[in-house]
Design a protein around this motif. Structure first.
Motif, PDB file in Angstrom:
ATOM      1  N   ALA A  28       0.848  -1.189   0.000  1.00 27.08           N
ATOM      2  CA  ALA A  28       0.000   0.000   0.000  1.00 27.08           C
ATOM      3  C   ALA A  28       0.886   1.243   0.000  1.00 27.08           C
ATOM      4  CB  ALA A  28      -0.915  -0.006   1.220  1.00 27.08           C
ATOM      5  N   GLY A  29       0.541   2.180  -0.872  1.00 30.72           N
ATOM      6  CA  GLY A  29       1.298   3.425  -0.975  1.00 30.72           C
ATOM      7  C   GLY A  29       2.315   3.437  -2.101  1.00 30.72           C
ATOM      8  N   ASP A  30       2.672   2.263  -2.643  1.00 27.61           N
ATOM      9  CA  ASP A  30       3.607   2.219  -3.774  1.00 27.61           C
ATOM     10  C   ASP A  30       2.978   2.871  -4.995  1.00 27.61           C
ATOM     11  OD1 ASP A  30       5.476   0.859  -2.275  1.00 27.61           O
ATOM     12  OD2 ASP A  30       5.373  -1.003  -3.441  1.00 27.61           O
ATOM     13  N   ARG A  31       3.803   3.611  -5.737  1.00 27.87           N
ATOM     14  CA  ARG A  31       3.370   4.218  -6.993  1.00 27.87           C
ATOM     15  C   ARG A  31       3.716   3.275  -8.142  1.00 27.87           C
ATOM     16  NH1 ARG A  31       1.736   9.208  -6.522  1.00 27.87           N
ATOM     17  NH2 ARG A  31       2.270  10.411  -4.680  1.00 27.87           N
ATOM     18  N   VAL A  32       2.825   3.226  -9.125  1.00 26.07           N
ATOM     19  CA  VAL A  32       3.031   2.401 -10.313  1.00 26.07           C
ATOM     20  C   VAL A  32       2.687   3.194 -11.555  1.00 26.07           C
ATOM     21  CG1 VAL A  32       2.651   0.194  -9.142  1.00 26.07           C
ATOM     22  CG2 VAL A  32       0.699   1.409 -10.120  1.00 26.07           C
ATOM     23  N   ALA A  33       3.326   2.834 -12.669  1.00 23.59           N
ATOM     24  CA  ALA A  33       2.977   3.414 -13.972  1.00 23.59           C
ATOM     25  C   ALA A  33       1.861   2.567 -14.559  1.00 23.59           C
ATOM     26  CB  ALA A  33       4.195   3.412 -14.889  1.00 23.59           C
ATOM     27  N   LEU A  34       0.831   3.237 -15.055  1.00 24.43           N
ATOM     28  CA  LEU A  34      -0.318   2.541 -15.618  1.00 24.43           C
ATOM     29  C   LEU A  34      -0.139   2.305 -17.110  1.00 24.43           C
ATOM     30  CD1 LEU A  34      -3.176   4.554 -13.868  1.00 24.43           C
ATOM     31  CD2 LEU A  34      -2.010   2.479 -13.072  1.00 24.43           C
ATOM     32  N   ALA A  63      -5.532   4.113  -6.665  1.00 23.90           N
ATOM     33  CA  ALA A  63      -5.967   5.503  -6.800  1.00 23.90           C
ATOM     34  C   ALA A  63      -5.297   5.978  -8.087  1.00 23.90           C
ATOM     35  CB  ALA A  63      -5.513   6.336  -5.611  1.00 23.90           C
ATOM     36  N   VAL A  64      -6.097   6.263  -9.099  1.00 23.06           N
ATOM     37  CA  VAL A  64      -5.579   6.572 -10.431  1.00 23.06           C
ATOM     38  C   VAL A  64      -5.562   8.076 -10.653  1.00 23.06           C
ATOM     39  CG1 VAL A  64      -6.022   6.319 -12.910  1.00 23.06           C
ATOM     40  CG2 VAL A  64      -6.372   4.380 -11.366  1.00 23.06           C
ATOM     41  N   GLY A  69      -0.598   5.487 -10.770  1.00 26.04           N
ATOM     42  CA  GLY A  69      -1.505   4.954  -9.767  1.00 26.04           C
ATOM     43  C   GLY A  69      -0.768   4.748  -8.450  1.00 26.04           C
ATOM     44  N   VAL A  70      -1.529   4.744  -7.368  1.00 29.83           N
ATOM     45  CA  VAL A  70      -0.989   4.449  -6.046  1.00 29.83           C
ATOM     46  C   VAL A  70      -1.779   3.271  -5.503  1.00 29.83           C
ATOM     47  CG1 VAL A  70      -0.645   5.305  -3.695  1.00 29.83           C
ATOM     48  CG2 VAL A  70      -0.315   6.849  -5.642  1.00 29.83           C
ATOM     49  N   LEU A  71      -1.076   2.245  -5.042  1.00 29.07           N
ATOM     50  CA  LEU A  71      -1.739   1.074  -4.481  1.00 29.07           C
ATOM     51  C   LEU A  71      -2.438   1.442  -3.185  1.00 29.07           C
ATOM     52  CD1 LEU A  71      -1.699  -1.974  -5.485  1.00 29.07           C
ATOM     53  CD2 LEU A  71      -0.042  -0.499  -6.588  1.00 29.07           C
TER      54      LEU A  71
END
Length: 118
Positions: A28-34, A63-64, A69-71
């Protein structure tokens, strides 16, 4: 997006082999590229973690904002490999897939089509 927690015992209706051995894992809280949204499985989106791992993530877990996005919760895209008739415990359902636990305690995703009807 259909999403619900549940705990039921089921059997697999067919064998299923996971496609990726080291897919995305995040907390939770990790950022990802969509990336692309899945046309076959609506409600899933391809994501790339900063560590380079890629995998499908339920949109409900993100959260997009634009192409980022953020998990919202910890997540692993690992799928199970199972034999036909194997007993599993379904822990939750998300957009055509179930997070399951095998009799040996291994957890991972299985598509609903690999599970016997309730």
């Amino acid at each position: 997006m259909r999403y619900k927690f549940r705990m039921t015992k089921r059997r697999t209706s067919k064998a299923y082999k996971r496609y990726y051995d080291d897919p995305i894992r995040a907390v939770a809280g990790d950022r990802v590229a969509l990336g692309a949204r899945d046309d076959e499985w609506p409600g899933w989106i391809s994501c790339t973690h900063p560590d380079g791992r890629i995998g499908w993530v339920p949109e409900a877990f993100l959260a997009v904002s634009g192409d980022q996005g953020v998990l919202l919760r910890s997540y692993a895209a690992i799928e199970l490999s199972v034999a036909q008739g194997e007993a599993v415990e379904v822990l939750e359902d998300v957009s055509g897939w179930s997070w399951c636990r095998t009799g040996t305690g291994e957890t991972g995703w299985l598509p609903h089509e690999a599970l016997e009807s309730e």
